[in-house]
Design a protein around this motif. Structure first.
Motif, short mmCIF file in Angstrom:
data_model
loop_
_atom_site.label_atom_id
_atom_site.label_comp_id
_atom_site.label_asym_id
_atom_site.label_seq_id
_atom_site.Cartn_x
_atom_site.Cartn_y
_atom_site.Cartn_z
N GLU A 1 12.99 -0.79 7.23
CA GLU A 1 11.61 -0.46 7.56
C GLU A 1 11.00 0.50 6.53
N MET B 1 7.92 -0.09 3.83
CA MET B 1 6.76 0.78 3.62
C MET B 1 6.55 1.01 2.12
N THR C 1 4.67 -1.71 0.23
CA THR C 1 3.22 -1.90 0.41
C THR C 1 2.41 -1.28 -0.73
N LEU D 1 6.40 7.38 -1.78
CA LEU D 1 6.66 7.61 -0.36
C LEU D 1 7.08 9.06 -0.13
N CYS E 1 8.17 9.36 9.34
CA CYS E 1 7.46 8.22 8.77
C CYS E 1 6.91 7.30 9.85
N ARG F 1 2.91 6.85 10.33
CA ARG F 1 2.92 5.64 9.51
C ARG F 1 1.57 5.35 8.88
N LEU G 1 0.75 5.27 4.86
CA LEU G 1 0.32 4.04 4.20
C LEU G 1 -1.02 4.22 3.50
#
Length: 370
Positions: free
Chosen positions: A37, A41, A44, A55, A97, A101, A105
């Protein structure tokens, strides 16, 4: 980019952090490498920004902004009384995260990895001094590519100490009273460095696709967030450099633009016909190889208007489109300091630590004492 490639990136980045004492990010990166997962992320992000740094910086930014979560206990830069050991940080990072989220993002979609490691000025300074010596002290003009907040263009407002590793010899340069004091170790005699009298740089301009405004608190926080949370000296040094910029009456100009497509236009705005230095450090790695070759060609073409020195500190494996001579010491993972003079001669002037912690100087034409 496949998840396997991202996984390898996180493992490599974590290992690199560990070598520099970054145990928090080492533990986090090892956890992310096995978490589909969190890898998703990362995927993206825009292709050129699909790196662990983005990140990690997004999470760090939210914590610095005041987000309350147990993850903050692991971050020295957030927890004033000292962070807890990094052993259990992975699950806390994952939970943060998932809880934030959408904010993460959004940051990953709108921000870029930005570093402005001012300690790299310990590599820039002797190179500028050598170029000034070769040009008999005439006024120089400087363009800093991938300039971020432009802090490295304030190199002459910092203090420097070049220290032999055994502690016996040292050289001082710059402003001994400056808020930013930079120490750099040399594995040889410090007399091998060129004369370190500050060069006369009359014009300087930074070029960046998405520059940081050092006067803006939000943007400055993002710059700080791109640092590692357990490297407090780097964090405090950057804060001091940001304050130096804000206290500078007439700071260098920063232009927003592409370092390849807009370089010639920016160069044309600099007055005078004296030597121009086009400098970049750990910036061209974000360009694909064809664009790296295009940049080298643009810099060569600038010689039609004024003598141009191409000076860069980059990791050779990251810049296959640039000419990088092999180190005199053979294959090495060190950052290469490369100089291409107006005639096209390419020289590797030094090997260096990626953050400027140490430098091994090879260029012998301007020795200050041997």
């Amino acid at each position: 980019m496949a998840d396997g490639d991202l996984r390898d990136q996180y493992l490599a980045f974590g290992a690199a952090c560990a070598r520099e004492g970054g145990v928090t990010y080492q533990a986090i990166c090892q956890f992310i490498a096995d978490d589909p997962e969190l890898l998703a992320m990362t995927a993206t992000a825009r292709p050129e920004q699909r790196r662990p740094n983005l990140l990690l910086a997004a999470v760090h930014f939210l914590l610095l902004e005041g987000a309350e979560h147990p993850l903050a206990l692991f971050y020295d830069t957030v927890r004033a009384e000292g962070a807890v050991p990094a052993g259990e940080v992975g699950p806390a990072f994952q939970d943060f995260c998932l809880a934030h989220r959408e904010q993460i993002l959004e940051l990953m979609a709108t921000r870029r990895t930005q570093t402005n490691e001012v300690r790299r000025c310990t590599v820039l300074l002797p190179a500028l001094c050598e170029i000034a010596r070769r040009n008999q002290g005439v006024e120089l003009a400087l363009i800093d590519l991938g300039t971020s907040a432009g802090l490295n263009m304030l190199f002459d407002r910092f203090g420097y100490r070049y220290q032999e590793r055994d502690g016996t010899g040292f050289r001082l340069a710059g402003d001994a009273r400056a808020r930013v004091q930079l120490e750099c170790f040399v594995p040889h005699e410090v007399t091998a460095l060129p004369d370190l009298t500050l060069p006369n740089v009359s014009e300087r301009v930074g070029l960046d696709l998405d520059p940081i405004d050092a006067n803006d608190e939000d943007q400055s926080r993002w710059l700080l967030a791109c640092l590692w949370p357990d490297q407090l000296p780097r964090f405090e040094r950057l804060r001091a450099a940001l304050e130096t910029w804000r206290a500078t009456p007439d700071p260098p100009r920063i232009s927003r633009g592409d370092m390849v497509d807009d370089l010639a236009g920016v160069a044309a705005t600099l007055p005078g016909r004296g030597p121009l230095i086009v400098f970049h450090s750990w910036a061209v790695a974000y360009l694909p190889e064809p664009r790296q070759r295009a940049l080298a060609a643009v810099v060569r073409q600038l010689n039609a208007s004024r003598p141009t020195h191409h000076l860069f500190a980059e990791e050779p494996r990251e810049v296959p489109g640039l000419p990088v001579p092999e180190s005199p010491r053979g294959p090495t993972a060190a950052t290469a300091l490369v100089h291409i003079d107006p005639s096209g001669e390419v020289e590797r002037w030094a090997d260096a630590h990626p953050h400027g912690n140490w430098i091994r100087w090879y260029c012998s034409s301007g020795l200050a004492g041997h």
